[in-house]
Every structure is written in C-alpha cells, then in structure tokens.
Enzyme design. Structure first.
Site, PDB file in Angstrom:
ATOM      1  N   TYR A  21      38.565  61.478  50.215  1.00 56.88           N
ATOM      2  CA  TYR A  21      38.737  60.094  49.774  1.00 56.88           C
ATOM      3  C   TYR A  21      40.214  59.718  49.772  1.00 56.88           C
ATOM      4  O   TYR A  21      40.605  58.650  50.261  1.00 56.88           O
ATOM      5  CB  TYR A  21      38.134  59.932  48.378  1.00 56.88           C
ATOM      6  CG  TYR A  21      38.313  58.562  47.777  1.00 56.88           C
ATOM      7  CD1 TYR A  21      37.638  57.457  48.298  1.00 56.88           C
ATOM      8  CD2 TYR A  21      39.147  58.377  46.675  1.00 56.88           C
ATOM      9  CE1 TYR A  21      37.793  56.192  47.742  1.00 56.88           C
ATOM     10  CE2 TYR A  21      39.308  57.120  46.111  1.00 56.88           C
ATOM     11  CZ  TYR A  21      38.637  56.030  46.648  1.00 56.88           C
ATOM     12  OH  TYR A  21      38.797  54.787  46.089  1.00 56.88           O
ATOM     13  N   GLU A  43      33.826  50.177  41.026  1.00 56.13           N
ATOM     14  CA  GLU A  43      34.897  50.308  40.034  1.00 56.13           C
ATOM     15  C   GLU A  43      34.384  49.904  38.660  1.00 56.13           C
ATOM     16  O   GLU A  43      34.762  50.491  37.643  1.00 56.13           O
ATOM     17  CB  GLU A  43      36.101  49.446  40.421  1.00 56.13           C
ATOM     18  CG  GLU A  43      36.877  49.932  41.637  1.00 56.13           C
ATOM     19  CD  GLU A  43      37.699  51.188  41.407  1.00 56.13           C
ATOM     20  OE1 GLU A  43      37.715  51.703  40.261  1.00 56.13           O
ATOM     21  OE2 GLU A  43      38.329  51.659  42.368  1.00 56.13           O
ATOM     22  N   TRP A  51      36.306  58.801  38.492  1.00 60.74           N
ATOM     23  CA  TRP A  51      35.976  58.274  39.813  1.00 60.74           C
ATOM     24  C   TRP A  51      35.198  59.285  40.648  1.00 60.74           C
ATOM     25  O   TRP A  51      34.345  58.903  41.454  1.00 60.74           O
ATOM     26  CB  TRP A  51      37.242  57.838  40.548  1.00 60.74           C
ATOM     27  CG  TRP A  51      36.952  57.304  41.916  1.00 60.74           C
ATOM     28  CD1 TRP A  51      37.279  57.857  43.116  1.00 60.74           C
ATOM     29  CD2 TRP A  51      36.229  56.104  42.231  1.00 60.74           C
ATOM     30  NE1 TRP A  51      36.813  57.082  44.156  1.00 60.74           N
ATOM     31  CE2 TRP A  51      36.166  55.996  43.641  1.00 60.74           C
ATOM     32  CE3 TRP A  51      35.615  55.109  41.458  1.00 60.74           C
ATOM     33  CZ2 TRP A  51      35.520  54.941  44.286  1.00 60.74           C
ATOM     34  CZ3 TRP A  51      34.981  54.049  42.104  1.00 60.74           C
ATOM     35  CH2 TRP A  51      34.938  53.986  43.502  1.00 60.74           C
TER      36      TRP A  51
END
Length: 201
Positions: A21, A43, A51
């Site tokens: 990522y 988000e 995350w």
C-alpha cells in the site's frame, strides 16, 4: 554486490500488505470520482481502528458495497443494512453503514454541481501540498485545509468526515505528500503531484 537498501516511511513497517500500500498507493494523486468516494468511505470506517484492519478487508468492502457504486448504494434499504450487519468480512458498525448510504446520496447531490474530484481538489486550488518531513513525529493529524474540507462536507450532508479523517484522506489520495524526505517514494510522488492537472481548476 549487496542489494541497495530501500528506505520507507517508518509506518509501513514489515507487513506485506502495508508495504504494498505504501509503495504503490499512498500519496499518489487520485482524481477518479468513484475511487475518491471509496477512499472517503473507507477512511470513515477506519475511524477508531487501524488502517491495516481496513486494508485487509478492502476487497470484502468492495464486494459488499457493489464496488462503491454511489448510485446503487444511495438506494440501499433497511434489508441492505441488515445484510451488511451480518457480513463478517467488513466492519459491522451500523452507524458507519448507514452513513455510507447517506454519504452516497450526498455524493450524488454534490456531483450535480461539480465533479467530486474538482470539489475536493478545489480546497487546494488543484495544487497538492508537498511537505518536507524528516521525522514521523512531525507528521500532522489535521490542518486548516482538512478542517475547512470537513466543515464543507458536513454542510453538504456527509458523515464520519472529521478533520483528522479528512487529513488521512488527503495524505492517502496524494493531496498532501507526507512521505518522509528519506523515503524512496517521496520524490516519485512529488513528480506525479507536480504533473497533476485538475479540469476546471
């Protein structure tokens, strides 16, 4: 001859999903409306969580929310909320699921005025912010821009779009370059940000 050491932002750690990522997505300017909507929703789901938790469930989210087709999500009914609440592959938070539906409706209404990308990038006049950060402790969690964006989105009917969430969104979508200057991705993303052109801005 020894391989050249690659320097990354410290938050990337050693997890393969996180590294991928970081190396391929984080900080790359994003202009596609659907992709921006997806990232904004994810988000929001991330609020209060890490995350990496969202990242590992992203494909499940895409399947559960019809690839973040806002038109389709906007028509979700109570049965869809219950379907999602039973889906162990996503974050089963009723408030966030219901917010995703109302956010899809807000997205469609806003898109009648201007493309979502133009709306969001307009807070930066179409010019990404390229910071020069040497230590992860110097990375901010919110800025005046993220506060203004948060206030505007809330006024337009969006939920789970606090200023901290919006700053993380800005970092991930390349509106801000918060890679450490020692990170190999700093210059790569800076070059992409320099070439960025947002129609209408």
């Amino acid at each position: 001859m020894a391989a050249k050491e690659i320097h990354r932002c410290t938050w990337a750690g050693t997890d393969a999903d996180y590294i991928r990522y970081h190396d391929e997505e984080w900080g790359v300017p994003m202009t596609d409306d659907r992709a921006l909507f997806e990232k904004l929703v994810l988000e929001g789901f991330q609020a209060g969580l890490s995350w990496i938790t969202i990242l590992r469930k992203r494909e499940n989210f895409r399947a559960a929310f019809h690839n973040f087709d806002a038109e389709r999500i906007s028509r979700y009914a109570a049965r869809d909320v219950e379907r999602l609440m039973k889906n162990e592959g996503i974050i089963r938070n009723r408030a966030k699921i219901e917010a995703t539906i109302s956010n899809a409706q807000a997205f469609l209404t806003l898109s009648e005025r201007a493309p979502f990308s133009q709306y969001l990038w307009g807070f930066l006049d179409g010019r990404p912010i390229v910071n020069e950060i040497t230590s992860s402790k110097d990375i901010r969690t919110e800025t005046d821009v993220s506060k203004r964006m948060s206030k505007a989105l809330k006024a337009d009917g969006f939920r789970f779009v606090g200023s901290t969430t919006l700053y993380a969104f800005m970092q991930s979508t390349g509106m801000v370059n918060d890679h450490l200057v020692t990170c190999f991705r700093y210059n790569q993303c800076a070059k992409l940000q320099k070439k960025l052109k947002i129609p209408g801005l």
